[in-house]
Every structure is written in C-alpha cells, then in structure tokens.
Design a protein around this motif. Structure first.
Motif, PDB file in Angstrom:
ATOM      1  N   UNK A 227     -77.211   2.948  84.742  1.00 57.40           N
ATOM      2  CA  UNK A 227     -75.784   2.697  84.936  1.00 57.40           C
ATOM      3  C   UNK A 227     -75.430   2.579  86.413  1.00 57.40           C
ATOM      4  N   UNK A 228     -76.011   3.429  87.261  1.00 59.59           N
ATOM      5  CA  UNK A 228     -75.671   3.433  88.683  1.00 59.59           C
ATOM      6  C   UNK A 228     -76.483   2.394  89.444  1.00 59.59           C
ATOM      7  N   UNK A 229     -77.791   2.345  89.202  1.00 56.66           N
ATOM      8  CA  UNK A 229     -78.652   1.414  89.933  1.00 56.66           C
ATOM      9  C   UNK A 229     -78.571   0.007  89.346  1.00 56.66           C
ATOM     10  N   UNK A 235     -77.735  -4.216  81.550  1.00 57.39           N
ATOM     11  CA  UNK A 235     -77.344  -3.317  80.466  1.00 57.39           C
ATOM     12  C   UNK A 235     -78.544  -2.989  79.596  1.00 57.39           C
ATOM     13  N   UNK A 236     -78.701  -1.706  79.287  1.00 63.85           N
ATOM     14  CA  UNK A 236     -79.757  -1.237  78.386  1.00 63.85           C
ATOM     15  C   UNK A 236     -79.083  -0.563  77.187  1.00 63.85           C
ATOM     16  N   UNK A 242     -72.760   3.675  75.474  1.00 59.51           N
ATOM     17  CA  UNK A 242     -71.641   4.234  76.246  1.00 59.51           C
ATOM     18  C   UNK A 242     -70.448   3.287  76.218  1.00 59.51           C
ATOM     19  N   UNK A 243     -70.689   1.996  76.417  1.00 58.78           N
ATOM     20  CA  UNK A 243     -69.600   1.025  76.418  1.00 58.78           C
ATOM     21  C   UNK A 243     -68.904   0.958  75.063  1.00 58.78           C
ATOM     22  N   UNK A 244     -69.693   1.003  73.989  1.00 57.63           N
ATOM     23  CA  UNK A 244     -69.086   0.932  72.663  1.00 57.63           C
ATOM     24  C   UNK A 244     -68.249   2.164  72.366  1.00 57.63           C
ATOM     25  N   UNK A 245     -68.667   3.315  72.841  1.00 54.93           N
ATOM     26  CA  UNK A 245     -67.933   4.546  72.567  1.00 54.93           C
ATOM     27  C   UNK A 245     -66.670   4.666  73.416  1.00 54.93           C
ATOM     28  N   UNK A 246     -66.750   4.325  74.702  1.00 52.42           N
ATOM     29  CA  UNK A 246     -65.654   4.626  75.613  1.00 52.42           C
ATOM     30  C   UNK A 246     -64.863   3.408  76.076  1.00 52.42           C
ATOM     31  N   UNK A 247     -65.409   2.217  75.962  1.00 52.61           N
ATOM     32  CA  UNK A 247     -64.683   1.025  76.402  1.00 52.61           C
ATOM     33  C   UNK A 247     -64.033   0.303  75.233  1.00 52.61           C
ATOM     34  N   UNK A 248     -64.822  -0.135  74.276  1.00 55.44           N
ATOM     35  CA  UNK A 248     -64.272  -0.831  73.107  1.00 55.44           C
ATOM     36  C   UNK A 248     -63.831   0.136  72.016  1.00 55.44           C
ATOM     37  N   UNK A 249     -64.208   1.431  72.130  1.00 55.32           N
ATOM     38  CA  UNK A 249     -63.867   2.467  71.148  1.00 55.32           C
ATOM     39  C   UNK A 249     -64.439   2.180  69.761  1.00 55.32           C
TER      40      UNK A 249
END
Length: 292
Positions: A227-229, A235-236, A242-249
């Motif tokens: 995520x940082x590097x 994207x892995x 993480x994106x599905x849980x917190x961005x698109x919900x």
C-alpha cells in the motif's frame, strides 16, 4: 473413557477454545459474509449465493490482481531463499561471538514497526531520497528518480523483512549437520561447491521449505508495504480487499477476495507439505536400502 486417557484432551482444550474464539470464528464470519449480495443503493443484502465468487473468477481485473499477488509472493520467496540460505551457511561457520552479533543484525527488521520500516524505504526510494541523489551524482539520471510504485521496490522492501524467517529455519536445520561430514567430504577430494550441493543443501532443504511457506504466505497477504511502496498503481489482493471494505463499502466482495486469497495460501501450503513428506519418505527408503 479412562480418566488417564482424557488428560491429553483436557490439556488441548484451552488452546483449542482460544483458537476457535480468536481465529476460527472470524474466519467463519468472513466466509458467511462473502456469500451475501450487495447493491450500491441499498447496501448488503441477505440473499446468500456465490455471486461474489463468480464475479471475481470471471473478471479479468481480479485475475490480474491475483496473478500479480502470486507473482510478487513467488519472487519475494525466491529471493529470500537464495539470500537466507547463503546467510545461514555463513552463520553456521562463524565463531560464537560474531554469530550472535550477526544474527541480531539479521533479525533487526523484525524488531521495527512495519509502518516505520516501510516509510523508511519510501524515503530511501523516493524522488528526493538518497538513492535518487546517488544516481544523479553518478550521472546515471538527469533528474530526480522515484523507484516507488514499482514491483521491484515492493519486492526489495518485503525481502528486507522476510528473509530472517528463511535464515532462522535454515540455520536450525544446519544445527543437525555433523561438521565431521563436511571434513570427510573434503578429505575425499570434494570441492567447496560439491560439499555445499551434496552435503549441506540436503540437510538445509527441510528448513528452506518450511521457511519458504511462511515467507510466501506473509508476502501474499502483506498490506502495509504494497500500500505504501506500491501505491494505487500496484494493487494486490490485500489492498483490493481494503478498498472493497473501506472505499466502496462492498464488504461481501472484499470478504470473498480474502477467502480466495486464504484458499490459495492453504493450497500452496498443502502442496509444499506433500513435497516435504515425499522427500522424507524417499530418504527413509534410501537409508533402508543402504542398510540392507
């Protein structure tokens, strides 16, 4: 059941209960969540099905994410095995005072917070970091060069922290190797490479396989470093979850990605275990033939 026969079960009950509460229950909840549906306008729908898994398995976007994740983990594992095996051999041949010091240096990355360690690599590999300045000073770059958001940078950062697992596992295997065996090989005319290939490596192989399984699992599920590097461009599976849980919900889809990643890790773990058991059984048969 006799009271004495129940003692092992009673001793195993507390850790099994703790395992069920802290690990099995969240995994089961994630699996059940992955079976639910989702609509952007209404949220999670209590309509169980395999829609999320079908979406992942049929979408080339997710195919690329999982292939990138597995390729990244395989590359990190291969680099760690090569470096870790060499470091384990060197550690084995060191004198005790220096051995402890260098072992502490090797284990040092594990003593630092993952976020601090990853941010350190981000500063080193950034456009204004020491690596960029060194390339400019050597005339290899005309301006600032950022190595971030590249697979090589992610691999480098992950190898830095995961190689100690290989070193410890391989070193533990080498502790069972009698030094007289190497001396006997040398007295019979074997060169250093032959001794390493035919005497040292076979004893180290079980440790390498065990450490490789751990490294592959940790690399495939790593989140902070990619995520940082790697950023948004690399994207892995962990960052996609993480994106599905917190961005698109879309929690059900994120749970399905996590379940598939866990299933892939378990499949690779079982395959490596099978290979290790086959090697052990083959070695036992060979020893029996030699004894006969």
């Amino acid at each position: 059941m006799h009271s004495a026969a129940r003692i092992p079960y009673l001793l195993c009950a507390p850790p099994l209960l703790l395992y069920a509460l802290l690990l099995a229950t969240p995994l089961l909840a994630t699996l059940l969540l992955s079976l639910y549906g989702f609509r952007p306008e209404s949220g999670i729908e209590a309509t169980p099905g395999l829609g999320n898994y079908l979406e992942i398995l049929s979408d080339p976007y997710y195919h690329a994410i999982f292939l990138r994740t597995l390729a990244l983990a395989a590359t990190v594992t291969g680099a760690c095995v090569v470096l870790g095996a060499a470091e384990a051999v060197v550690l084995t041949r060191m004198a005790p005072p220096w051995r402890g010091l260098f072992l502490l240096v090797i284990l040092g990355p594990l003593l630092i917070s993952v976020v601090v360690r990853t941010l350190g690599w981000a500063l080193l590999l950034g456009g204004q970091g020491p690596v960029s300045q060194a390339l400019q000073a050597l005339g290899l770059a005309a301006g600032p060069v950022s190595l971030l958001q590249s697979p090589g940078a992610v691999v480098l950062a992950l190898v830095h922290v995961l190689v100690p697992f290989i070193v410890v596992a391989a070193w533990a295997s080498l502790q069972r190797l009698n030094p007289e065996i190497e001396r006997a090989g040398a007295s019979l005319g074997a060169g250093e490479l032959t001794i390493l290939r035919r005497l040292v490596l076979p004893h180290m192989l079980p440790g390498l396989l065990g450490g490789a399984v751990i490294v592959f699992s940790l690399a495939a599920t790593a989140f902070a470093t990619p995520a940082i590097i790697g950023g948004r461009r690399l994207k892995v599976a962990a960052t996609a979850t993480y994106d599905e849980f917190l961005n698109t919900l879309n929690w059900p889809l994120g749970a399905a990605i996590a379940v598939l990643l866990l299933a892939a890790n378990l499949a690779i773990l079982l395959l490596c275990r099978r290979l290790l058991e086959r090697r052990r059984s083959g070695g036992a048969v060979a020893r029996q033939e030699v004894a006969a």
